[in-house]
Write a protein that holds these residues in place. Structure first.
Motif, short mmCIF file in Angstrom:
data_model
loop_
_atom_site.label_atom_id
_atom_site.label_comp_id
_atom_site.label_asym_id
_atom_site.label_seq_id
_atom_site.Cartn_x
_atom_site.Cartn_y
_atom_site.Cartn_z
N PRO A 1 14.02 -20.68 -14.52
CA PRO A 1 14.65 -20.46 -13.20
C PRO A 1 14.33 -19.08 -12.62
O PRO A 1 14.19 -18.95 -11.39
CB PRO A 1 16.13 -20.63 -13.50
N GLU A 2 14.18 -18.09 -13.47
CA GLU A 2 13.88 -16.74 -12.97
C GLU A 2 12.46 -16.60 -12.44
O GLU A 2 12.10 -15.55 -11.90
CB GLU A 2 14.14 -15.68 -14.06
N ASP A 3 11.64 -17.63 -12.60
CA ASP A 3 10.31 -17.63 -12.00
C ASP A 3 10.35 -18.06 -10.53
O ASP A 3 9.33 -18.00 -9.84
CB ASP A 3 9.37 -18.58 -12.75
N THR A 4 11.51 -18.49 -10.07
CA THR A 4 11.66 -18.90 -8.68
C THR A 4 11.37 -17.74 -7.73
O THR A 4 11.94 -16.66 -7.86
CB THR A 4 13.09 -19.43 -8.43
N ALA A 5 10.43 -17.97 -6.81
CA ALA A 5 10.01 -16.91 -5.89
C ALA A 5 8.98 -17.48 -4.93
O ALA A 5 8.48 -18.59 -5.12
CB ALA A 5 9.40 -15.73 -6.65
N VAL A 6 8.66 -16.68 -3.92
CA VAL A 6 7.47 -16.96 -3.12
C VAL A 6 6.30 -16.28 -3.82
O VAL A 6 6.37 -15.08 -4.14
CB VAL A 6 7.62 -16.42 -1.68
N TYR A 7 5.27 -17.05 -4.06
CA TYR A 7 4.09 -16.54 -4.76
C TYR A 7 3.00 -16.24 -3.75
O TYR A 7 2.63 -17.10 -2.93
CB TYR A 7 3.61 -17.56 -5.79
N TYR A 8 2.47 -15.02 -3.84
CA TYR A 8 1.45 -14.55 -2.92
C TYR A 8 0.13 -14.31 -3.66
O TYR A 8 0.12 -13.72 -4.73
CB TYR A 8 1.88 -13.24 -2.27
N CYS A 9 -0.93 -14.71 -3.01
CA CYS A 9 -2.27 -14.40 -3.47
C CYS A 9 -2.74 -13.15 -2.74
O CYS A 9 -2.43 -12.96 -1.55
CB CYS A 9 -3.18 -15.59 -3.15
N ALA A 10 -3.50 -12.30 -3.43
CA ALA A 10 -3.98 -11.08 -2.81
C ALA A 10 -5.38 -10.75 -3.32
O ALA A 10 -5.76 -11.16 -4.42
CB ALA A 10 -3.04 -9.91 -3.12
N ALA A 11 -6.11 -10.01 -2.50
CA ALA A 11 -7.47 -9.60 -2.87
C ALA A 11 -7.64 -8.10 -2.62
O ALA A 11 -7.09 -7.56 -1.66
CB ALA A 11 -8.50 -10.37 -2.04
N GLY B 1 1.81 -16.95 1.34
CA GLY B 1 2.77 -17.24 0.28
C GLY B 1 3.08 -18.72 0.15
O GLY B 1 2.97 -19.48 1.12
N THR B 2 3.47 -19.12 -1.05
CA THR B 2 3.89 -20.49 -1.30
C THR B 2 5.14 -20.45 -2.18
O THR B 2 5.22 -19.68 -3.14
CB THR B 2 2.76 -21.32 -1.96
N GLN B 3 6.12 -21.28 -1.85
CA GLN B 3 7.41 -21.25 -2.54
C GLN B 3 7.33 -22.03 -3.84
O GLN B 3 6.88 -23.18 -3.87
CB GLN B 3 8.50 -21.85 -1.65
N VAL B 4 7.81 -21.41 -4.90
CA VAL B 4 7.97 -22.07 -6.20
C VAL B 4 9.44 -21.99 -6.56
O VAL B 4 10.02 -20.89 -6.62
CB VAL B 4 7.11 -21.40 -7.28
N GLY C 1 -5.40 -11.19 -7.20
CA GLY C 1 -4.13 -11.05 -7.88
C GLY C 1 -3.10 -12.03 -7.35
O GLY C 1 -3.24 -12.57 -6.25
N TRP C 2 -2.11 -12.28 -8.18
CA TRP C 2 -0.93 -13.05 -7.78
C TRP C 2 0.29 -12.14 -7.91
O TRP C 2 0.46 -11.44 -8.92
CB TRP C 2 -0.73 -14.28 -8.67
N PHE C 3 1.12 -12.19 -6.88
CA PHE C 3 2.38 -11.48 -6.87
C PHE C 3 3.48 -12.48 -6.52
O PHE C 3 3.19 -13.58 -6.05
CB PHE C 3 2.37 -10.35 -5.83
N ARG C 4 4.73 -12.09 -6.75
CA ARG C 4 5.83 -12.96 -6.36
C ARG C 4 6.99 -12.12 -5.86
O ARG C 4 7.14 -10.95 -6.24
CB ARG C 4 6.26 -13.85 -7.52
N GLN C 5 7.80 -12.74 -5.02
CA GLN C 5 8.96 -12.06 -4.49
C GLN C 5 10.13 -13.04 -4.42
O GLN C 5 10.06 -14.05 -3.73
CB GLN C 5 8.68 -11.47 -3.11
#
Length: 123
Positions: A87-97, A116-119, A35-39
């Motif tokens: 712009p509202e997609d701006t977040a740190v994106y996390y991969c999860a298993a 996490g990786t910053q977008v 999964g991908w999550f973002r914060q």
């Protein structure tokens, strides 16, 4: 144990595209639901997309039609292609298993997380 490393984040203008990747190692990758999550700053972590071993997927309504999750089991990698970024997609994106066999959108049901990786999407 599963180790996940994200890459590919960066700065992009609104309307642009970006692909983030998540390389996995350890446990048999092909059997994992990914999964991908973002914060975003000041907000809770939210679900973005998930994919099972056979390619079945599910998306958050906010990204449906713009984002595509995919996986390459030979490379132990899952991708998130992001188009028409806002712009509202701006977040740190996390991969999860998760070790669960079914697709899930709940962060609590994921067992392993990347760093996490910053977008950042500029207007």
């Amino acid at each position: 144990q599963v180790h996940l490393v994200e890459s590919g984040g960066g700065l992009v203008q609104a309307g642009g595209s970006l692909r983030v990747s998540c390389a996995g190692s350890g446990r048999t990758f092909r059997n994992l639901v990914m999964g991908w999550f973002r914060q975003a700053p000041g907000k809770e972590r939210e679900f973005v997309a998930a994919i099972n071993w056979s390619g079945g997927s599910t998306y958050a309504d906010s990204v449906k039609g713009r984002f595509t999750i995919s996986r390459d089991n030979a490379k132990n990698t899952v991708y998130l292609q992001m188009n028409k970024l806002k712009p509202e997609d701006t977040a740190v994106y996390y991969c999860a298993a998760t070790l669960r066999v079914r697709l899930t959108t709940r962060a609590l049901e994921y067992d392993y997380w990347g760093q996490g990786t910053q977008v950042t999407v500029s207007s």
